[in-house]
Design an enzyme around this catalytic site. Sequence first.
Site, mmCIF file in Angstrom:
data_model
loop_
_atom_site.group_PDB
_atom_site.id
_atom_site.type_symbol
_atom_site.label_atom_id
_atom_site.label_comp_id
_atom_site.label_asym_id
_atom_site.label_seq_id
_atom_site.Cartn_x
_atom_site.Cartn_y
_atom_site.Cartn_z
ATOM 1 N N GLY A 12 6.957 -9.253 5.472
ATOM 2 C CA GLY A 12 8.399 -9.124 5.295
ATOM 3 C C GLY A 12 9.217 -10.370 5.555
ATOM 4 O O GLY A 12 10.403 -10.281 5.857
ATOM 5 N N MET A 87 3.394 -4.206 -2.995
ATOM 6 C CA MET A 87 2.081 -4.321 -3.639
ATOM 7 C C MET A 87 1.732 -3.151 -4.567
ATOM 8 O O MET A 87 0.557 -2.864 -4.771
ATOM 9 C CB MET A 87 0.989 -4.485 -2.572
ATOM 10 C CG MET A 87 1.155 -5.720 -1.712
ATOM 11 S SD MET A 87 1.183 -7.260 -2.667
ATOM 12 C CE MET A 87 -0.566 -7.421 -3.033
ATOM 13 N N ARG A 88 2.749 -2.489 -5.091
ATOM 14 C CA ARG A 88 2.477 -1.380 -6.017
ATOM 15 C C ARG A 88 3.172 -1.602 -7.338
ATOM 16 O O ARG A 88 4.253 -2.183 -7.367
ATOM 17 C CB ARG A 88 3.005 -0.069 -5.433
ATOM 18 C CG ARG A 88 2.042 0.464 -4.519
ATOM 19 C CD ARG A 88 2.299 1.716 -3.852
ATOM 20 N NE ARG A 88 1.277 1.694 -2.836
ATOM 21 C CZ ARG A 88 0.035 2.089 -3.028
ATOM 22 N NH1 ARG A 88 -0.325 2.645 -4.162
ATOM 23 N NH2 ARG A 88 -0.846 1.963 -2.073
ATOM 24 N N ASN A 104 11.551 -9.377 -8.917
ATOM 25 C CA ASN A 104 10.376 -9.643 -8.071
ATOM 26 C C ASN A 104 10.253 -11.143 -7.792
ATOM 27 O O ASN A 104 10.750 -11.972 -8.557
ATOM 28 C CB ASN A 104 9.104 -9.160 -8.783
ATOM 29 C CG ASN A 104 7.864 -9.313 -7.926
ATOM 30 O OD1 ASN A 104 7.878 -9.059 -6.720
ATOM 31 N ND2 ASN A 104 6.766 -9.741 -8.529
ATOM 32 N N HIS A 106 7.253 -14.067 -7.042
ATOM 33 C CA HIS A 106 5.808 -14.277 -7.117
ATOM 34 C C HIS A 106 5.489 -15.725 -6.747
ATOM 35 O O HIS A 106 6.149 -16.650 -7.237
ATOM 36 C CB HIS A 106 5.298 -13.957 -8.529
ATOM 37 C CG HIS A 106 3.811 -14.049 -8.623
ATOM 38 N ND1 HIS A 106 2.984 -13.086 -8.078
ATOM 39 C CD2 HIS A 106 3.005 -15.000 -9.138
ATOM 40 C CE1 HIS A 106 1.720 -13.455 -8.268
ATOM 41 N NE2 HIS A 106 1.708 -14.612 -8.914
HETATM 42 C C1 GRF Z 1 5.158 -13.413 -0.979
HETATM 43 O O1 GRF Z 1 4.342 -14.542 -1.172
HETATM 44 C C2 GRF Z 1 5.653 -12.885 -2.291
HETATM 45 O O2 GRF Z 1 5.901 -13.865 -3.239
HETATM 46 C C3 GRF Z 1 4.483 -12.039 -2.744
HETATM 47 O O3 GRF Z 1 4.039 -11.421 -1.554
HETATM 48 C C4 GRF Z 1 4.336 -12.250 -0.435
HETATM 49 C C5 GRF Z 1 5.110 -11.430 0.548
HETATM 50 O O4 GRF Z 1 5.330 -12.120 1.767
HETATM 51 N N1 GRF Z 1 4.878 -11.166 -3.800
HETATM 52 P P1 GRF Z 1 6.322 -11.529 2.837
HETATM 53 O O5 GRF Z 1 5.883 -10.124 3.157
HETATM 54 O O6 GRF Z 1 7.719 -11.561 2.256
HETATM 55 O O7 GRF Z 1 6.212 -12.414 4.036
#
Ligand code: GRF
Length: 187
Positions: A12, A87-88, A104, A106
């Site tokens: 997070g 993650m879904r 989103n 990435h």
């Molecule tokens: C990040 O690298 C984001 O880009 C990817 O998942 C990771 C999440 O990290 N989709 P966090 O939970 O915000 O620290």
Amino acid sequence: MKKIGIFASGTGTNFEALASSDQIKSLANIKIMVCDKTGAKVIKRAEDKNIKTFVFNPKDYANKLAYEKEILEKVKDLDYIFLAGYMRILSKDFLEKYKGKVVNIHPSLLPKYKGIESIKRAYEAGEEYIGVTIHYVNEEIDGGEILAQDKFKVDYNKSLDEVEGQVHDLEHRLYIKTAAEILKGEK
Ligand code: GRF
């Protein structure tokens, strides 16, 4: 003020970056943090900020439709949903309801390195630049219109861990900047 939700599954840090940003706070109220992992660190971060949470375990539901139905009840009337390490894959139905409103982040320069372990794969491939993408979400994994990208030249004297740290710092800056532009109607 816009009404937004943030969906996350893990640590997070991106949630924290958005929720702590004065700029974001001046533009939107975070109405809910949705998380699909009981025990994820992001839950405490939301609670510490008095942000309402909806935490669910997908295994408690018959299928995706069932848990998304419940999410949709909780996220009624939001202007935007920001995914921050969620993650879904959202269903077609869900995305129809929030068409053009789900964003989103990435950790790669899409369209390269979709999916998991993107930073590691880019680092191991010896990419000259590694970066971050913010994009609208569609049904394709890490697909959808690109809203913003930023990158840096990789210093291979640095370990993978250090480069990952650089990517995450960049993510936080770019997510705040881009989310603010979206909320102001500039994107
Ligand atoms: C990040 O690298 C984001 O880009 C990817 O998942 C990771 C999440 O990290 N989709 P966090 O939970 O915000 O620290």
